[in-house]
Design an enzyme around this catalytic site. Structure first.
Site, short mmCIF file in Angstrom:
data_model
loop_
_atom_site.label_atom_id
_atom_site.label_comp_id
_atom_site.label_asym_id
_atom_site.label_seq_id
_atom_site.Cartn_x
_atom_site.Cartn_y
_atom_site.Cartn_z
N ASP A 336 30.69 39.40 41.60
CA ASP A 336 31.15 37.96 41.87
C ASP A 336 31.78 37.48 43.17
O ASP A 336 31.56 36.47 43.45
CB ASP A 336 32.41 37.88 40.70
N TYR A 420 34.19 33.22 33.26
CA TYR A 420 35.41 33.92 33.33
C TYR A 420 36.44 33.42 34.42
O TYR A 420 36.27 32.92 35.49
CB TYR A 420 34.82 35.57 33.99
N TYR A 422 39.64 35.03 36.91
CA TYR A 422 40.45 36.12 37.53
C TYR A 422 41.48 35.34 38.34
O TYR A 422 41.30 34.52 39.34
CB TYR A 422 39.84 36.90 38.44
#
Length: 704
Positions: A336, A420, A422
């Site tokens: 990523d 996603y 984080y």
């Protein structure tokens, strides 16, 4: 990595940038524009460039150390030239270049074309274009038509970096930079809801797009059974929606406000060390904060009470390899940071939502694909938080308790990588500890599965929806200067003493310390409590004579499960050991290598460690790995509760006593807590001693 030097037009000279910037200061908007202008000047005006990254080229450490020393002693700092590092394509080609621009002299110092199998990160404009092309392609539309979706159904495309498998057969090739798109639909019964959870409705059509030509090169059918069998699309069974947005829920009504109030404001101080760089001072801590497209937050020159601890701290890399062995899922292994960038994916944080209390925001300036500045507002929030008791002791003889709270300083950034999220944070406390915390949340990457079956490489989280098992493996880069640059890494182990006349009961154990002398990968061993420490052997603790150190406390994780011959393993060079120790080298910043998109390995930390350099009492770098093996649960869908990981860097024999002894005690006059409800009375009983010395009666009473 092969390169071709492009020198015919060098040097390109332009105007010098106005105003001196700190050598570690992130590039300003003017510096980004000037860098792009100088690079464009290398090419004819009809050549369109696609800028992938325009970022600070950090000075060599040998230059910067004297600068920082002079800065800390309030002396005249030596001049250091400012440089930018640029990665760009000739648009709509595979011709990738990297260049260095000297901003102080306004000259292009180098410009090279990179060789085969070296590909850059994706950019935002490119991703949007790939989505559009996938959904407008006539062949893709023809395949979607076979699903016989309800009228008005909205199809969504999630472009993924193609990955690597070494296959180069016709249309199946990973030599060219490519996107693999996974398709979904919004709930047809609520198609106008842009925030509908399309991951609850995956479909089995997957277009593949060439990043240079921006054309669909093939369409994959996804396997949906228990093996590799694929089949043409057929009429799609629309399942019930599975939404995460609050308006789709019956929200709880019994939650009362919890306000974080600091009536006198925050205890930290923020100042500018450059136009875009900030210095933070808090509770004896002082450090600089930078921000770049790839790593996001970077901390420099970290000191505690005037003593140097860390030259540079950053999240270096992460890799998310998936467990489904079937084509095309066998290539799913996202980097990523290298494939996209923690900086460019950072959220615009909102007051009262992402951070609570007295908040200070940091904003950044990055670049877009045209080489123009891109504002990134509120990409870092700074605040304090209470994390319970810091230390406490009650003298049971006197009943007096001494207790302090554990106040922490938090620097937090949140990134969204398609499905996603984080939540990434550096934390500091008053006991001299630095922590790095990752909270993984967001939505699982899903794929279609036939109803009524299950497979051992994933979990069915909704009818017709499979979430494949996957690992999240992170690498924290720690560039230490524990009381100076001459550091070593050692590990302690606890071993039982053999029975002897000295240890007749077999209860003794002792701790041994072993220095690491050669660069390499090393692992924890919980059976012997193996603990790694970064140590300065030249500085001794005044109380016990031991070397000052910081220990690395890191949660265990399962190393990469893909075998050593797999491209997953070759590419994620950091994923096979708990720590790597290397000798410092300028430019070695990224554990997976500089270019991770469809990479082949051989350019990251495992390769650097294989030099077998001396790492004893020298300038070392420690790469700390941590992660989770995410075996999805039903409870992780439609959105995943945070999974929390934390690395601690904790002083060992660095101070002469508990460094948090001087934190003021925790008292009600300062904390101003209130009782949550009416007093609750607890019955008690007391024995009363009569005149004859005997207990004569029991007196009942009540107290809080």
């Amino acid at each position: 990595m092969s390169v071709e030097q492009i020198a015919a037009s060098l040097p390109i000279i332009g105007k010098r940038t106005a105003g001196a910037q700190h050598p570690l200061g992130p590039l300003t908007a003017d510096e980004i524009r000037e860098s792009a202008r100088l690079i464009k000047g290398l090419w004819p005006s009809n050549i369109d460039l696609q800028f992938k990254s325009i970022t600070l080229q950090e000075p060599n450490k040998a230059e910067l150390i004297p600068f920082l020393a002079a800065e800390h002693s309030s002396q005249q700092t030596p001049a250091i030239e400012r440089r930018s590092f640029i990665v760009y394509y000739l648009r709509n080609t595979d011709k990738l270049h990297e260049a260095i621009v000297n901003l102080s002299t306004a000259k292009v110092e180098s410009n090279v074309r990179l060789g085969p199998n070296v590909h850059s990160n994706a950019d935002g404009a490119e991703i949007i274009e790939v989505e559009r092309i996938a959904l407008e392609d006539e062949q893709v539309r023809a395949e979607i038509a076979k699903l016989q979706l309800p009228e008005g159904t909205v199809v969504i495309s999630d472009p993924w970096i193609y990955g690597s498998d070494g296959v180069n057969e016709g249309l199946f090739t990973d030599d060219r930079r490519t996107f693999q798109c996974f398709l979904y639909i919004r709930d047809p019964n609520n198609a106008s809801e842009a925030d509908s959870n399309h991951y609850a409705m995956p479909i089995s059509i997957s277009p593949v797009i060439d990043a240079a030509t921006m054309k669909v090169t093939r369409i994959d059918y996804l396997p949906t059974g228990v093996d590799n069998t694929i089949k043409e699309p057929s009429p799609y069974k629309v399942q019930p929606a599975n939404e995460y947005i609050p308006e789709a829920q019956n929200l709880r009504t019994d939650l009362k406000p919890l306000n974080v109030i600091q009536p006198e404001g925050a205890s930290f101080k923020v100042s500018n060390y450059s136009e875009m760089g900030r210095t933070i001072e808090w509770q004896k801590w002082e450090f600089k904060v930078g921000f770049n497209l790839r790593e996001g937050m970077v901390l420099y020159d970290v000191h505690y009470d005037g003593r140097p601890l860390f030259y540079r701290l950053s999240l270096s890399d992460m890799n998310i390899p998936y467990a489904d062995p079937r084509h095309p899922y066998h290539k799913k292994a996202a980097f990523d940071l290298g494939d996209a960038g923690a900086g460019i994916m950072a959220n615009n944080l909102q007051l009262g939502c992402d951070c609570l209390g007295s908040i200070h925001y940091l904003s950044a300036v990055l670049n877009d694909d045209k080489g123009e500045p891109l504002d990134m507002p509120n990409c870092v929030c700074i605040h304090e938080q209470d994390n319970g008791i810091g230390w406490k002791h009650t003298n049971y003889r006197t009943g007096r308790a001494a207790v302090v709270r554990n106040r922490e300083l938090v620097l937090q950034s949140i990134i969204t990588v398609s499905n996603y999220e984080y939540i990434l944070a550096f934390l500091f406390n008053q006991a001299g500890e630095v922590m790095y915390e990752v909270r993984a949340t967001g939505i699982l990457s899903t794929q279609p599965i036939d109803e009524g079956i299950s497979v051992p490489w994933g979990t069915v989280v909704h009818p017709g929806v499979l979430a494949a098992h996957h690992q999240h493996i992170f690498s924290l880069r720690v560039d230490p200067m524990i009381d100076g640059l001459s550091n070593r890494v050692v590990y302690d182990e606890a071993h039982a003493m053999p029975r002897s006349d000295f240890n007749p009961h077999g209860v003794g154990y002792a701790v041994t310390e072993t220095p690491i002398t050669t660069s390499g990968g090393y692992d924890l061993d919980y059976d012997v409590n193996r603990t790694f420490k970064i140590q300065n052997a030249d500085v001794k603790n005044p109380v016990n004579g031991k070397s000052v150190a910081y220990k690395i406390m890191v949660p265990p994780f399962q190393k990469m499960l893909a075998d050593k011959e797999s491209f997953h393993h070759k590419r994620a060079e950091f994923a096979d050991h708990n720590i790597y120790v290397t000798s410092y080298a300028d430019g070695e910043l990224y554990a997976g290598g500089k270019y991770t998109n469809q990479s082949r390995g051989g350019t990251g930390v495992r390769s650097w460690a294989d030099r077998k350099d001396n790492v004893l009492d020298t300038d070392v770098v420690v790469w700390v790995q941590f992660g989770i093996n995410h075996v999805p649960r039903i409870e992780d869908f439609p959105v995943m509760p945070c999974e929390i990981l934390k690395v601690h860097l904790k002083p060992v024999n660095f101070f002469d006593k508990n460094p948090a002894l001087d934190v003021p005690p925790s008292v009600q006059s300062f904390n101003k807590s209130v009782l949550a409800s009416v007093q609750h009375k607890q019955e008690t009983a007391e024995a009363v001693v009569g005149s004859d010395g005997k207990t004569c009666c029991v007196k009942e009473s009540s107290k809080l």
